[in-house]
Design a protein around this motif. Structure first.
Motif, PDB file in Angstrom:
ATOM      1  N   THR A 265       0.860  -1.175   0.000  1.00  0.00           N
ATOM      2  CA  THR A 265       0.000   0.000   0.000  1.00  0.00           C
ATOM      3  C   THR A 265       0.900   1.230   0.000  1.00  0.00           C
ATOM      4  OG1 THR A 265      -1.834   1.116   1.125  1.00  0.00           O
ATOM      5  CG2 THR A 265      -0.183   0.072   2.529  1.00  0.00           C
ATOM      6  N   ASP A 266       0.278   2.401   0.008  1.00  0.00           N
ATOM      7  CA  ASP A 266       1.004   3.659   0.220  1.00  0.00           C
ATOM      8  C   ASP A 266       0.126   4.510   1.136  1.00  0.00           C
ATOM      9  OD1 ASP A 266       2.592   5.895   0.191  1.00  0.00           O
ATOM     10  OD2 ASP A 266       2.154   6.453  -1.877  1.00  0.00           O
ATOM     11  N   TYR A 267       0.158   4.168   2.416  1.00  0.00           N
ATOM     12  CA  TYR A 267      -0.802   4.742   3.356  1.00  0.00           C
ATOM     13  C   TYR A 267      -0.591   6.238   3.569  1.00  0.00           C
ATOM     14  CZ  TYR A 267       2.367   5.382   7.316  1.00  0.00           C
ATOM     15  OH  TYR A 267       3.360   5.843   8.153  1.00  0.00           O
ATOM     16  N   ASN A 268       0.670   6.720   3.410  1.00  0.00           N
ATOM     17  CA  ASN A 268       0.961   8.130   3.675  1.00  0.00           C
ATOM     18  C   ASN A 268       1.190   8.942   2.405  1.00  0.00           C
ATOM     19  OD1 ASN A 268       3.341   6.913   3.033  1.00  0.00           O
ATOM     20  ND2 ASN A 268       4.489   7.659   4.807  1.00  0.00           N
ATOM     21  N   ASN A 269       0.910   8.321   1.254  1.00  0.00           N
ATOM     22  CA  ASN A 269       0.881   9.033  -0.024  1.00  0.00           C
ATOM     23  C   ASN A 269       2.210   9.699  -0.367  1.00  0.00           C
ATOM     24  OD1 ASN A 269      -0.974   9.194  -2.116  1.00  0.00           O
ATOM     25  ND2 ASN A 269      -1.599  11.278  -1.612  1.00  0.00           N
ATOM     26  N   ASP A 270       3.313   9.026  -0.026  1.00  0.00           N
ATOM     27  CA  ASP A 270       4.622   9.601  -0.333  1.00  0.00           C
ATOM     28  C   ASP A 270       5.282   8.935  -1.537  1.00  0.00           C
ATOM     29  OD1 ASP A 270       5.284   7.150   0.722  1.00  0.00           O
ATOM     30  OD2 ASP A 270       6.660   7.921   2.249  1.00  0.00           O
ATOM     31  N   LEU A 293       1.416  -2.562  10.039  1.00  0.00           N
ATOM     32  CA  LEU A 293       1.605  -1.594   8.967  1.00  0.00           C
ATOM     33  C   LEU A 293       3.059  -1.151   9.018  1.00  0.00           C
ATOM     34  CD1 LEU A 293       0.508   0.206   6.689  1.00  0.00           C
ATOM     35  CD2 LEU A 293      -0.026   1.923   8.438  1.00  0.00           C
ATOM     36  N   LEU A 294       3.793  -1.418   7.949  1.00  0.00           N
ATOM     37  CA  LEU A 294       5.233  -1.175   7.914  1.00  0.00           C
ATOM     38  C   LEU A 294       5.524  -0.047   6.930  1.00  0.00           C
ATOM     39  CD1 LEU A 294       6.313  -4.925   7.767  1.00  0.00           C
ATOM     40  CD2 LEU A 294       6.127  -3.473   9.797  1.00  0.00           C
ATOM     41  N   ARG A 295       5.976   1.082   7.463  1.00  0.00           N
ATOM     42  CA  ARG A 295       6.254   2.253   6.628  1.00  0.00           C
ATOM     43  C   ARG A 295       7.585   2.104   5.909  1.00  0.00           C
ATOM     44  NH1 ARG A 295       6.871   6.891  10.276  1.00  0.00           N
ATOM     45  NH2 ARG A 295       9.062   6.263  10.340  1.00  0.00           N
ATOM     46  N   ASN A 296       7.567   2.349   4.612  1.00  0.00           N
ATOM     47  CA  ASN A 296       8.779   2.358   3.800  1.00  0.00           C
ATOM     48  C   ASN A 296       9.478   3.692   4.015  1.00  0.00           C
ATOM     49  OD1 ASN A 296      10.727   2.415   1.749  1.00  0.00           O
ATOM     50  ND2 ASN A 296       9.406   1.341   0.294  1.00  0.00           N
ATOM     51  N   ASN A 297      10.685   3.641   4.574  1.00  0.00           N
ATOM     52  CA  ASN A 297      11.415   4.870   4.891  1.00  0.00           C
ATOM     53  C   ASN A 297      12.200   5.428   3.712  1.00  0.00           C
ATOM     54  OD1 ASN A 297      10.568   4.767   7.646  1.00  0.00           O
ATOM     55  ND2 ASN A 297      12.121   3.184   8.013  1.00  0.00           N
ATOM     56  N   GLY A 298      12.209   4.700   2.603  1.00  0.00           N
ATOM     57  CA  GLY A 298      12.887   5.189   1.412  1.00  0.00           C
ATOM     58  C   GLY A 298      14.377   4.952   1.388  1.00  0.00           C
ATOM     59  N   ASP A 299      14.905   4.299   2.412  1.00  0.00           N
ATOM     60  CA  ASP A 299      16.340   4.028   2.473  1.00  0.00           C
ATOM     61  C   ASP A 299      16.619   2.532   2.611  1.00  0.00           C
ATOM     62  OD1 ASP A 299      15.421   3.561   5.021  1.00  0.00           O
ATOM     63  OD2 ASP A 299      16.774   4.981   6.022  1.00  0.00           O
ATOM     64  N   GLY A 300      15.627   1.719   2.225  1.00  0.00           N
ATOM     65  CA  GLY A 300      15.783   0.271   2.335  1.00  0.00           C
ATOM     66  C   GLY A 300      15.316  -0.292   3.661  1.00  0.00           C
ATOM     67  N   THR A 301      14.778   0.564   4.541  1.00  0.00           N
ATOM     68  CA  THR A 301      14.298   0.099   5.833  1.00  0.00           C
ATOM     69  C   THR A 301      12.806   0.368   5.963  1.00  0.00           C
ATOM     70  OG1 THR A 301      14.659   2.193   7.031  1.00  0.00           O
ATOM     71  CG2 THR A 301      16.535   0.665   6.844  1.00  0.00           C
ATOM     72  N   PHE A 302      12.202  -0.352   6.925  1.00  0.00           N
ATOM     73  CA  PHE A 302      10.780  -0.190   7.226  1.00  0.00           C
ATOM     74  C   PHE A 302      10.616   0.034   8.725  1.00  0.00           C
ATOM     75  CE2 PHE A 302      10.987  -2.548   3.323  1.00  0.00           C
ATOM     76  CZ  PHE A 302       9.906  -2.121   2.570  1.00  0.00           C
ATOM     77  N   THR A 303       9.593   0.783   9.094  1.00  0.00           N
ATOM     78  CA  THR A 303       9.272   1.033  10.498  1.00  0.00           C
ATOM     79  C   THR A 303       7.837   0.617  10.770  1.00  0.00           C
ATOM     80  OG1 THR A 303      10.796   2.910  10.618  1.00  0.00           O
ATOM     81  CG2 THR A 303       9.076   2.788  12.298  1.00  0.00           C
ATOM     82  N   ASP A 304       7.629  -0.142  11.850  1.00  0.00           N
ATOM     83  CA  ASP A 304       6.273  -0.548  12.218  1.00  0.00           C
ATOM     84  C   ASP A 304       5.530   0.650  12.814  1.00  0.00           C
ATOM     85  OD1 ASP A 304       3.973  -1.630  13.613  1.00  0.00           O
ATOM     86  OD2 ASP A 304       4.880  -3.595  13.339  1.00  0.00           O
ATOM     87  N   VAL A 305       4.493   1.101  12.125  1.00  0.00           N
ATOM     88  CA  VAL A 305       3.737   2.279  12.562  1.00  0.00           C
ATOM     89  C   VAL A 305       2.289   1.911  12.867  1.00  0.00           C
ATOM     90  CG1 VAL A 305       5.210   3.910  11.326  1.00  0.00           C
ATOM     91  CG2 VAL A 305       3.233   2.899  10.154  1.00  0.00           C
ATOM     92  N   THR A 306       2.035   0.638  13.148  1.00  0.00           N
ATOM     93  CA  THR A 306       0.672   0.164  13.339  1.00  0.00           C
ATOM     94  C   THR A 306      -0.058   0.941  14.425  1.00  0.00           C
ATOM     95  OG1 THR A 306       1.568  -2.038  12.842  1.00  0.00           O
ATOM     96  CG2 THR A 306      -0.713  -1.910  13.603  1.00  0.00           C
ATOM     97  N   ARG A 307       0.581   1.057  15.574  1.00  0.00           N
ATOM     98  CA  ARG A 307      -0.077   1.720  16.701  1.00  0.00           C
ATOM     99  C   ARG A 307      -0.276   3.208  16.434  1.00  0.00           C
ATOM    100  NH1 ARG A 307      -0.479   0.087  22.048  1.00  0.00           N
ATOM    101  NH2 ARG A 307       1.137  -1.509  21.738  1.00  0.00           N
ATOM    102  N   GLU A 308       0.767   3.889  15.987  1.00  0.00           N
ATOM    103  CA  GLU A 308       0.652   5.336  15.805  1.00  0.00           C
ATOM    104  C   GLU A 308      -0.283   5.693  14.665  1.00  0.00           C
ATOM    105  OE1 GLU A 308       4.467   6.878  13.412  1.00  0.00           O
ATOM    106  OE2 GLU A 308       4.991   5.464  15.009  1.00  0.00           O
TER     107      GLU A 308
END
Length: 717
Positions: A265-270, A293-308
């Protein structure tokens, strides 16, 4: 998230759950059989389930030894099994030997031909002892139970695995070779997963084929629904040079286990592709696992942002649909959860069984709000599949919910987030027991059709029903429904007319174009949790929008291990679509390697289209594309990840057959309904279309040259 996953896994009562936790279940049955040993009937029953769960846990040799110990124990006490229990134990022993043969030959000594029907060449077992012992058990059983088609099927498979089919199969049980015959409609696909190090072993799980790094090459995300370290989700980066690099650890995904399904997905439209992992499906009251929900940080890493992000909940699920339901340019998500309500019980009688559907509206600031109850969409059902699509071309996104233990739900979007269930008046309630679902325009008339996979049984074992059809009889179980869109807000059931009336038992499926003719084909991952349920995954070729023809065996798609998440995409950028499928079943021990099936197509034309929204969501979900080729063919596509179990690339990879150019290419954007028209577009190229920009942007991407040569593999670029 790691703590939440561990917490939800720790205190399960094994006998309360049907699948997984098999070692715990075996221990529980062992305890029960000792406790009730004075009751012979109870002892026999609990011993049977103890052995079966031991096999299900992966301890196959132990299961075989336990059957031998059980028989010796009965003999020492001068006790005998009833004919029915003797039959059950012998069948179980035969299946255990078959599984042992698979573990020894197809897992430990795996080749790309392993478990592909008809078994031949490198697929024949190096160590035939497991299949040979199974044959020794099955043939005497069939003399007493000749009507057991499941045993007939397993017997033929055993002879194939030892290289003795058809000449050594007893004639009265022989499945004719013509049942596996080729129609010569396509060439054989090759499984390149082993040599590319993406043959991940796991149990049932999901897959995504998508460009997560933004370099133009499709990467792979894979999940497995268990909770051991071996069920770690995996992130494989396509290096564009003929290989994949496992970046799971570097991406920050270590410890994220579980996930029967996953989606992009692209939940934050970036414009960076994020990951959504769905957990708890089929786990019943113990499936209250969090999604991720794992945010793509654009540098090859992901951050779990499910709660926030406001998406943290604890419900069993494996299905969701991302779309812009309110046309504000941001992706929302509907999550179909699994409520386990026995027949006759009021839906709200036992709160522990209730897991209401969720509908999250994107707030445009990285957070979501659950409005399901406000909109009357908090359904209490066993929802196994969800698809979002514009059913009537009114620029509003509708929803179809596949319900496994009840009538399906078709929610027509009437605007302003008001939905009407039209399944009953449109005659689209069935299959009553269904599983994955997809919307796609199979006949290229500009309206998306609907395929709902059935998962029903007549009471006979799955191989029995499958072989009944294979031998030329009328299929009666697990029948799908293909609903053709009439273009006026109604649909017609054309399942039989389009030759899709098959006993499929699809657990996952997705669609793509095998032969670049512009028509979408269908690949099903099949099976059920039982180890006896050894049937092939199945591929159906779209014959010009008129009907579907099975090409399972000739194309090499006929793996007999359990199939789940299916994803299509041009992973080598050579102009044709390849397929990745996650393999493995629901039990702890039903582990198998995933497959990456590379398309051998050559001498056809194509176009690969990436779209970027501006007012519409940036990854362009819901965008409609109409192509008119130089031959006059009309081809329609919509940007999505495909069916409900597995995730195709968002890129539109469109086969053009022999067309030498595109006369017109029309794009309709979802948020505004505005259209862009491009004329005289060249073929065999990668292009990008940006909302509002008048010119196509050509993209230069070098095709991948895999390590080693693919047989007969070449394509135009």
């Amino acid at each position: 998230m790691l703590d939440l996953l561990e917490e939800r896994h720790a205190d399960v009562r094994a006998l309360d759950i049907t699948y997984y936790y098999n070692a715990k279940r075996a221990a529980a049955y062992d305890s029960l059989r000792q406790r009730f040993k004075r009751s012979f009937d109870d002892y026999v029953s609990y011993s049977y389930w103890y052995v079966r769960e031991t096999m299900n846990s992966g301890n196959t040799e132990k299961a075989i030894l336990e059957i031998e110990k059980f028989r010796n124990e009965l003999a020492s006490e001068s006790k005998a099994l009833t004919p029915q229990w003797d039959y059950f134990f012998k069948r179980l022993e035969a299946v255990a030997y078959i599984r042992l043969g698979e573990q020894t030959n197809c897992l430990i000594n795996h080749t790309a031909a392993s478990c592909i029907l008809p078994v031949a060449g490198d697929g024949v077992h190096i160590d035939p002892s497991g299949s040979q012992r199974a044959i020794e058990i099955i043939e005497p059983l069939l003399k007493d139970y000749p009507e057991d088609l499941e045993l007939v099927w397993l017997l033929n498979l055993c002879y194939q695995t030892i290289g003795a089919y058809p000449h050594e199969v007893p004639k009265s049980y022989l499945i004719p070779e013509k049942a596996f015959a080729s129609k010569s409609l396509i060439d054989r696909f090759e499984d390149y997963a082993p040599q590319l190090n993406v043959a991940v072993s796991g149990i049932a799980g999901g897959s995504i084929m998508e460009d997560f790094t933004g370099d133009g090459y499709l990467d792979l995300v894979v999940t497995s629904s268990g909770f051991t370290p071996e069920d770690q989700m995996r992130f494989f980066v396509n290096d564009g040079k003929g290989g994949f690099i496992d970046r799971t650890k570097e991406a920050g995904l270590t410890g994220l286990v579980g996930g029967l399904n996953c989606q992009q997905t692209d939940y934050n439209n970036d414009g960076l592709i994020d990951i959504f992992v769905l957990r708890g499906g089929w786990f019943g009251p113990w499936g209250k696992h969090p999604n991720s929900l794992l945010r793509n940080n654009g540098d090859g890493t992901f951050t779990d942002v499910t709660r926030e992000a406001g998406l943290l909940s604890f419900n069993p699920t494996q299905t969701a649909a991302w779309a812009d339901f309110n046309k504000d340019g941001w992706l929302d998500v509907f999550i179909g959860n699994e409520s386990f309500i026995p027949p006759g019980m009021p839906k709200t009688a036992d709160p522990k069984r209730v897991h209401r559907a969720e509908f999250y509206l994107n707030q445009g600031d990285g957070t979501f709000k659950n409005v399901a109850a406000d909109l009357g969409l908090d359904f209490i059902e066993m929802i196994k599949g969800v698809v979002a699509f514009d059913a009537n071309n009114d620029q509003l996104t509708d929803l179809y919910l596949s319900v496994n233990q009840g009538e399906n739900i078709f929610l027509m979007n009437r605007g302003n987030l008001k939905f009407e269930n039209v399944a009953k008046p449109l005659g689209m309630l069935e299959p009553i027991e269904s599983f994955p679902v997809a919307a796609f325009d199979y006949n290229n008339d500009g309206f998306e059709d609907l395929l709902v996979c059935g998962y029903t049984s007549t009471g006979k074992p799955l191989p029995h029903e499958f072989l009944t059809e294979m031998l030329g009889n009328e299929p009666v179980a697990a029948l799908p429904r293909l609903y053709e869109n009439n273009g006026d807000g109604t649909f017609t059931d054309v399942t039989a007319l389009r030759k899709m009336k098959h006993t499929i038992y699809g657990m996952g499926f997705n669609y793509g174009d095998l032969n670049n003719d512009g028509y979408l084909d269908i690949y099903f991952g099949t099976g059920d949790p039982n180890f006896e349920s050894i049937i092939p995954n199945r591929m159906f070729l779209n014959m010009g929008g008129k009907y579907f023809e099975e090409v399972t065996y000739e194309g090499g798609f006929s793996n007999i291990q359990k199939g789940h998440g299916v994803s299509w995409g041009d992973i080598d950028n050579d102009g044709d679509e390849d397929v990745y499928i996650t393999m493995g079943g629901a039990h702890e021990g039903d582990v198998y390697q995933n497959q990456l099936l590379i398309n051998p197509l050559k001498n056809t034309n194509w176009i690969n289209i990436s779209l970027e929204g501006k007012t519409s969501n940036k990854v362009a979900i819901g965008t409609r594309v109409q192509i008119t080729t130089s031959t006059g063919q009309q081809i329609f596509r919509v940007v999505s990840s495909g069916a409900s179990f597995g995730a195709n690339s968002y890129r539109l990879e469109v086969g053009l057959g022999t067309a030498t150019s595109i006369s017109e290419l029309k794009v309709t954007w979802p948020a505004t309904g505005e259209q862009q028209l491009f004329k005289n577009v060249g073929v065999n190229q990668f292009v990008k279309i940006i909302e509002g920009k008048a010119e196509l942007q050509p993209i230069t991407i070098t095709p991948v040259q895999w390590s080693g040569a693919l047989p007969n593999h070449s394509a135009k670029h």
